[in-house]
Design a protein around this motif. Structure first.
Motif, PDB file in Angstrom:
ATOM      1  N   THR A   1      62.762  22.854  51.112  1.00 48.61           N
ATOM      2  CA  THR A   1      61.817  21.758  51.287  1.00 48.61           C
ATOM      3  C   THR A   1      61.708  21.358  52.755  1.00 48.61           C
ATOM      4  OG1 THR A   1      62.301  20.981  49.060  1.00 48.61           O
ATOM      5  CG2 THR A   1      61.221  19.417  50.541  1.00 48.61           C
ATOM      6  N   VAL A   2      62.827  21.254  53.424  1.00 46.63           N
ATOM      7  CA  VAL A   2      62.817  20.893  54.848  1.00 46.63           C
ATOM      8  C   VAL A   2      62.095  21.970  55.657  1.00 46.63           C
ATOM      9  CG1 VAL A   2      64.291  20.585  56.889  1.00 46.63           C
ATOM     10  CG2 VAL A   2      64.860  19.421  54.741  1.00 46.63           C
ATOM     11  N   ALA A   3      62.404  23.227  55.393  1.00 50.87           N
ATOM     12  CA  ALA A   3      61.758  24.321  56.118  1.00 50.87           C
ATOM     13  C   ALA A   3      60.248  24.311  55.876  1.00 50.87           C
ATOM     14  CB  ALA A   3      62.362  25.661  55.689  1.00 50.87           C
ATOM     15  N   ALA A   4      59.847  24.077  54.643  1.00 51.15           N
ATOM     16  CA  ALA A   4      58.414  24.033  54.328  1.00 51.15           C
ATOM     17  C   ALA A   4      57.738  22.859  55.025  1.00 51.15           C
ATOM     18  CB  ALA A   4      58.213  23.952  52.820  1.00 51.15           C
ATOM     19  N   ALA A   5      58.397  21.703  55.012  1.00 55.42           N
ATOM     20  CA  ALA A   5      57.816  20.518  55.660  1.00 55.42           C
ATOM     21  C   ALA A   5      57.643  20.743  57.159  1.00 55.42           C
ATOM     22  CB  ALA A   5      58.698  19.298  55.405  1.00 55.42           C
ATOM     23  N   LEU A   6      58.621  21.378  57.783  1.00 50.97           N
ATOM     24  CA  LEU A   6      58.529  21.647  59.218  1.00 50.97           C
ATOM     25  C   LEU A   6      57.488  22.709  59.547  1.00 50.97           C
ATOM     26  CD1 LEU A   6      62.321  21.562  60.165  1.00 50.97           C
ATOM     27  CD2 LEU A   6      60.588  19.814  60.640  1.00 50.97           C
ATOM     28  N   SER A   7      57.151  23.520  58.564  1.00 52.41           N
ATOM     29  CA  SER A   7      56.172  24.585  58.782  1.00 52.41           C
ATOM     30  C   SER A   7      54.740  24.142  58.518  1.00 52.41           C
ATOM     31  CB  SER A   7      56.509  25.775  57.874  1.00 52.41           C
ATOM     32  OG  SER A   7      57.782  26.286  58.199  1.00 52.41           O
ATOM     33  N   CYS A   8      54.558  23.004  57.893  1.00 50.01           N
ATOM     34  CA  CYS A   8      53.210  22.489  57.612  1.00 50.01           C
ATOM     35  C   CYS A   8      52.643  21.816  58.859  1.00 50.01           C
ATOM     36  CB  CYS A   8      53.235  21.468  56.470  1.00 50.01           C
ATOM     37  SG  CYS A   8      53.491  22.207  54.860  1.00 50.01           S
ATOM     38  N   THR A   9      51.341  21.876  59.001  1.00 49.63           N
ATOM     39  CA  THR A   9      50.714  21.253  60.164  1.00 49.63           C
ATOM     40  C   THR A   9      50.530  19.753  59.970  1.00 49.63           C
ATOM     41  OG1 THR A   9      48.535  21.785  59.272  1.00 49.63           O
ATOM     42  CG2 THR A   9      49.490  23.343  60.840  1.00 49.63           C
ATOM     43  N   LYS A  10      50.544  19.293  58.713  1.00 49.09           N
ATOM     44  CA  LYS A  10      50.365  17.869  58.423  1.00 49.09           C
ATOM     45  C   LYS A  10      51.571  17.340  57.668  1.00 49.09           C
ATOM     46  CE  LYS A  10      46.723  16.756  56.226  1.00 49.09           C
ATOM     47  NZ  LYS A  10      45.554  16.677  55.348  1.00 49.09           N
ATOM     48  N   SER A  11      51.793  16.056  57.781  1.00 46.27           N
ATOM     49  CA  SER A  11      52.841  15.388  57.012  1.00 46.27           C
ATOM     50  C   SER A  11      52.340  15.136  55.596  1.00 46.27           C
ATOM     51  CB  SER A  11      53.189  14.049  57.672  1.00 46.27           C
ATOM     52  OG  SER A  11      54.042  13.305  56.837  1.00 46.27           O
ATOM     53  N   CYS A  12      53.252  15.071  54.662  1.00 48.24           N
ATOM     54  CA  CYS A  12      52.871  14.731  53.286  1.00 48.24           C
ATOM     55  C   CYS A  12      52.719  13.219  53.112  1.00 48.24           C
ATOM     56  CB  CYS A  12      53.877  15.293  52.289  1.00 48.24           C
ATOM     57  SG  CYS A  12      55.537  14.614  52.421  1.00 48.24           S
ATOM     58  N   PHE A  13      53.065  12.451  54.133  1.00 53.07           N
ATOM     59  CA  PHE A  13      52.974  10.999  54.077  1.00 53.07           C
ATOM     60  C   PHE A  13      51.681  10.511  54.718  1.00 53.07           C
ATOM     61  CE2 PHE A  13      57.543  11.930  54.370  1.00 53.07           C
ATOM     62  CZ  PHE A  13      57.966  11.359  53.188  1.00 53.07           C
ATOM     63  N   PHE A  14      50.899   9.748  53.971  1.00 57.07           N
ATOM     64  CA  PHE A  14      49.739   9.086  54.560  1.00 57.07           C
ATOM     65  C   PHE A  14      50.226   7.834  55.270  1.00 57.07           C
ATOM     66  CE2 PHE A  14      46.801  10.947  51.202  1.00 57.07           C
ATOM     67  CZ  PHE A  14      46.192  11.809  52.093  1.00 57.07           C
ATOM     68  N   SER A  15      49.663   7.580  56.424  1.00 55.24           N
ATOM     69  CA  SER A  15      49.947   6.310  57.094  1.00 55.24           C
ATOM     70  C   SER A  15      48.637   5.554  57.184  1.00 55.24           C
ATOM     71  CB  SER A  15      50.529   6.539  58.484  1.00 55.24           C
ATOM     72  OG  SER A  15      49.588   7.193  59.298  1.00 55.24           O
ATOM     73  N   PHE A  16      48.721   4.290  56.928  1.00 56.34           N
ATOM     74  CA  PHE A  16      47.539   3.446  57.031  1.00 56.34           C
ATOM     75  C   PHE A  16      47.668   2.702  58.345  1.00 56.34           C
ATOM     76  CE2 PHE A  16      48.499   3.750  52.434  1.00 56.34           C
ATOM     77  CZ  PHE A  16      47.417   4.523  52.071  1.00 56.34           C
ATOM     78  N   GLY A  17      47.062   3.276  59.393  1.00 56.52           N
ATOM     79  CA  GLY A  17      47.198   2.733  60.730  1.00 56.52           C
ATOM     80  C   GLY A  17      46.667   1.316  60.856  1.00 56.52           C
ATOM     81  N   GLY A  18      47.097   0.666  61.875  1.00 55.27           N
ATOM     82  CA  GLY A  18      46.652  -0.705  62.115  1.00 55.27           C
ATOM     83  C   GLY A  18      47.581  -1.723  61.486  1.00 55.27           C
ATOM     84  N   PRO A  19      47.273  -2.982  61.704  1.00 51.90           N
ATOM     85  CA  PRO A  19      48.141  -4.041  61.173  1.00 51.90           C
ATOM     86  C   PRO A  19      48.089  -4.107  59.645  1.00 51.90           C
ATOM     87  CG  PRO A  19      46.193  -4.970  62.236  1.00 51.90           C
ATOM     88  CD  PRO A  19      46.158  -3.489  62.469  1.00 51.90           C
ATOM     89  N   ALA A  20      49.169  -4.606  59.076  1.00 62.29           N
ATOM     90  CA  ALA A  20      49.275  -4.730  57.615  1.00 62.29           C
ATOM     91  C   ALA A  20      48.158  -5.597  57.045  1.00 62.29           C
ATOM     92  CB  ALA A  20      50.631  -5.294  57.233  1.00 62.29           C
ATOM     93  N   SER A  21      47.652  -6.520  57.829  1.00 63.29           N
ATOM     94  CA  SER A  21      46.596  -7.413  57.341  1.00 63.29           C
ATOM     95  C   SER A  21      45.287  -6.659  57.059  1.00 63.29           C
ATOM     96  CB  SER A  21      46.346  -8.539  58.340  1.00 63.29           C
ATOM     97  OG  SER A  21      45.931  -7.998  59.581  1.00 63.29           O
ATOM     98  N   ASN A  22      45.150  -5.453  57.628  1.00 64.28           N
ATOM     99  CA  ASN A  22      43.940  -4.658  57.408  1.00 64.28           C
ATOM    100  C   ASN A  22      44.042  -3.746  56.182  1.00 64.28           C
ATOM    101  OD1 ASN A  22      42.869  -5.803  59.667  1.00 64.28           O
ATOM    102  ND2 ASN A  22      43.191  -4.030  60.980  1.00 64.28           N
ATOM    103  N   ARG A  23      45.222  -3.674  55.559  1.00 68.09           N
ATOM    104  CA  ARG A  23      45.399  -2.795  54.403  1.00 68.09           C
ATOM    105  C   ARG A  23      44.921  -3.476  53.128  1.00 68.09           C
ATOM    106  NH1 ARG A  23      50.793  -1.271  56.733  1.00 68.09           N
ATOM    107  NH2 ARG A  23      51.676  -2.837  55.373  1.00 68.09           N
ATOM    108  N   SER A  24      44.462  -2.651  52.209  1.00 70.98           N
ATOM    109  CA  SER A  24      44.040  -3.168  50.908  1.00 70.98           C
ATOM    110  C   SER A  24      45.282  -3.388  50.040  1.00 70.98           C
ATOM    111  CB  SER A  24      43.106  -2.173  50.224  1.00 70.98           C
ATOM    112  OG  SER A  24      43.833  -1.061  49.754  1.00 70.98           O
TER     113      SER A  24
END
Length: 144
Positions: A26-49
């Motif tokens: 799993t670690v090797a696969a994660a390091l080999s992917c170009t994108k993270s599997c985690f979405f980040s919702f950028g900006g302040p928390a007040s802007n999140r739904s």
């Protein structure tokens, strides 16, 4: 010789030696992917739904409890790669493609990246078997 990045190959070989190949895959696969599997919702928390906040809380709970739990000897501070192992294992337990998509949406995860990681894990297993590091019938290692 393994046809991959040297760091990834070392992770896999050490995983074979130490008997922790599932996590190493799993670690090797994660390091080999170009994108993270985690979405980040950028900006302040007040802007999140509210849905985004709920997904981030669900993911945090999954990471906290999904890899060894609160009493794990590694402590409660878990890095990105330990979190990736926890979310991959939980994603893999989903029974259908639809359930996988729903799981990802409810935990702010990228389904396509997790699928790519799954494919890479299978490729790495085949390469390790071809190189003689594991038995050819060790494909059950990656099924967790």
């Amino acid at each position: 010789r393994l046809p991959m990045d040297a760091k990834v190959g070392k992770i896999l070989i050490i995983g074979c030696i130490l008997g922790c190949l599932d996590g190493a895959l799993t670690v090797a696969a994660a390091l080999s992917c170009t994108k993270s599997c985690f979405f980040s919702f950028g900006g302040p928390a007040s802007n999140r739904s509210p849905d985004q906040d709920a997904a981030l809380q669900a993911r945090a709970s999954l990471v906290e409890n999904g890899f060894g739990g609160r009493d794990w000897m590694g402590g409660t501070v878990k890095g990105d790669l330990i979190a990736t192992i926890a979310v991959y294992r939980a994603w893999k337990k989903q029974k259908s493609e639809k359930k996988c998509w729903e799981f990802c949406k409810s935990h702010a995860l990228d389904h396509l990246t997790l699928k790519e990681m799954d494919q890479l894990r299978n490729q790495f297993l085949d390469l390790l078997a071809d190189a003689g590091f594991i038995a050819s019938n060790s494909s059950n290692v990656g099924s967790q």
